[in-house]
Each structure stands twice: as structure tokens, then as C-alpha cells.
Design a protein around this motif. Structure first.
Motif, PDB file in Angstrom:
ATOM      1  N   ASP A  22      74.847  35.530  16.988  1.00 25.84           N
ATOM      2  CA  ASP A  22      73.916  34.921  16.032  1.00 25.84           C
ATOM      3  C   ASP A  22      73.812  35.836  14.816  1.00 25.84           C
ATOM      4  O   ASP A  22      73.157  36.883  14.874  1.00 25.84           O
ATOM      5  N   ASP A  35      72.245  35.639  11.994  1.00 25.42           N
ATOM      6  CA  ASP A  35      70.893  35.861  11.461  1.00 25.42           C
ATOM      7  C   ASP A  35      70.145  36.883  12.308  1.00 25.42           C
ATOM      8  O   ASP A  35      69.504  37.797  11.770  1.00 25.42           O
ATOM      9  N   TRP A  36      70.220  36.736  13.626  1.00 28.09           N
ATOM     10  CA  TRP A  36      69.564  37.700  14.515  1.00 28.09           C
ATOM     11  C   TRP A  36      70.163  39.084  14.309  1.00 28.09           C
ATOM     12  O   TRP A  36      69.445  40.082  14.248  1.00 28.09           O
TER      13      TRP A  36
END
Length: 252
Positions: free
Chosen positions: A56, A58-59
Motif C-alpha cells: 500500500d 499511501d500507508w
């Protein structure tokens, strides 16, 4: 089994105040060293959840910013050995064991970076840098005397020779920049050039270098880096940073 783990950011010789990272930051002391850590839920930072989270972007970006925020503050105040992103131990005792087992390694690294900071240098070249190949290819036009197939092959060979010559000149320029800056640094390394999608630039990256520089030579290093551009090559200086490229140890 505990539902929490110990996330490690960095190791130093002394404790300083620093902001929150992925969670509130605290310290663990042992073997004359200090580890900067956070208590994190294994539901997010356990092995299986991490395997998914690392895909992910964004994470990963949020976590990396939080990690580097802690490391940068500590490194500004004291010699620091950053630990790799998302390094999580089962508990504090495992971190204390790490400090004991790797004490000599950490001390060697901390001595190496004392009074020094990392600078990054990226060199870019635009598409126009390959233009000499086009000019070389045109030289074969005069050979077109009733033999268009032969003339085409001659122009093609000349073009390829010109492009190879231009490539060697460009790579030689990158080698020169790196060698010049390395002569001013206590240590240096060349990272893999970034793809334009990652760098956010259309130009080709010739050099992605990192340099560990004595604090007293910062101005000299920056001035030298700035003087190495021109003739289609742009040199971009970043830093100073925590010495990530020269301190990260394998902690397993």
C-alpha cells in the motif's frame, strides 16, 4: 502472546527528545547505547499485516515520513545509526539483546558518522544530450550515390556509432562528478538511478550519489557540486540528511 511489538527507529549513544513517529517514541538503554522505539500493535505491524501494508503506497509513505521524522531529529542532536524502515521486534527484551550483541558494530558506525552529515547529489541530462548522434548520422548522406540501401546502412551505422559515443561521454561525465565529490567526502556510494516515474522528472538520471561529508566542509562540498553542472547536465544537491546510506545495519 502479546498483541504489541517494539518498532525500532535508530540507535545512538544518548537520549534526546523527539516527536512521535508511527506511535509515541520512547527509549531503551543497554550496553552504553540507546534505541529509539515505539510500541505498535501487531494487528498492523505483525509479519502478515506488514506484508500487505508494504504493498500500500499511501500507508508506506505515511510510515516512512513518521520514521524519518524521528531519525532526523535524533541525528541532528547526536551521532545516529538509523534502523531500516518497519523493523519490529517482539518486545523490549529483544531490543536490549540487539544492543548487547551488536554493540561493537553500532559503536563503530557511530564513530564513523560523528561530525559528518550525508548529502545527496543527483545529476540529470535532457534528451538533447543525444543530439550529436543525429548529426553524426547525417554525415553518411554524402555516400548515397545510386545505392539507397547501402547509403541507409551507412547512415544507420554512423548513427549508432554517434549514439554510443554520446552515451560514453555522458557516463564519463557522471563518473567525473562522482569522483570529484567523493574526493571531498569521508565516504561515498552510488545508488541505482531512479526511473523517471519515481524521480518525477522527464530527464534521464545519470547519477544518484550519497556523500558523507565533514560538517566543516559543507560549504565547499555544496559549491563544488554546484560547479559541476552545465552543458546539458543539471546537478541537484539535497541535504544535509541523517547518514542513512552509511549507517544502516542488518539487525536480524
Amino acid at each position: 502472546m502479546s498483541d504489541a511489538g517494539t518498532y525500532v527507529y535508530a540507535v545512538a549513544r544518548s537520549a534526546v527528545e523527539c516527536p512521535d513517529g508511527v506511535a509515541p517514541v520512547r527509549t531503551i538503554a543497554g550496553a552504553g547505547l540507546v534505541a529509539y522505539v515505539s510500541t505498535v500493535p501487531l494487528a498492523e505491524f505483525g509479519e502478515e499485516p506488514l506484508r500487505r501494508s508494504l504493498e500500500d503506497l499511501d500507508w508506506l509513505a505515511v510510515t516512512a515520513r513518521a520514521h524519518h521524522r524521528v531519525v532526523d531529529v535524533v541525528a541532528t542532536a547526536t551521532p545516529t545509526a538509523p534502523v531500516r524502515l518497519v523493523t519490529v521486534y517482539a518486545d523490549d527484551d529483544q531490543v536490549r539483546d540487539l544492543l548487547e550483541r551488536r554493540r561493537d558494530d553500532f559503536l563503530e558506525v557511530l564513530s564513523h558518522v560523528m561530525g559528518r552529515r550525508e548529502w545527496g547529489v543527483k545529476a540529470y541530462v535532457g534528451p538533447g544530450a543525444a543530439s550529436p548522434a543525429t548529426r553524426d548520422g547525417d554525415e553518411g548522406a554524402g555516400d548515397d550515390v545510386g545505392k539507397p540501401g547501402t547509403a541507409y546502412l551507412q547512415r544507420r551505422r554512423a548513427s549508432l556509432r554517434g549514439r554510443e559515443q554520446a552515451r560514453r561521454q555522458i557516463m564519463g561525465r557522471a563518473d567525473h562528478i562522482h569522483a570529484t565529490l567523493s574526493s571531498l567526502a569521508a565516504a561515498s556510494c552510488r545508488h541505482r538511478a531512479q526511473d523517471p516515474q519515481l524521480s518525477g522528472r522527464d530527464e534521464v538520471m545519470l547519477l544518484n550519489g550519497a556523500y558523507l561529508v565533514d560538517e566543516g566542509r559543507d560549504e565547499e562540498f555544496a559549491a563544488t557540486a554546484g560547479s559541476l553542472g552545465g552543458d546539458g547536465v543539471e546537478v541537484h544537491l539535497t541535504g544535509p540528511w541523517a547518514p542513512y546510506s552509511f549507517t544502516v545495519l542488518e539487525t536480524s
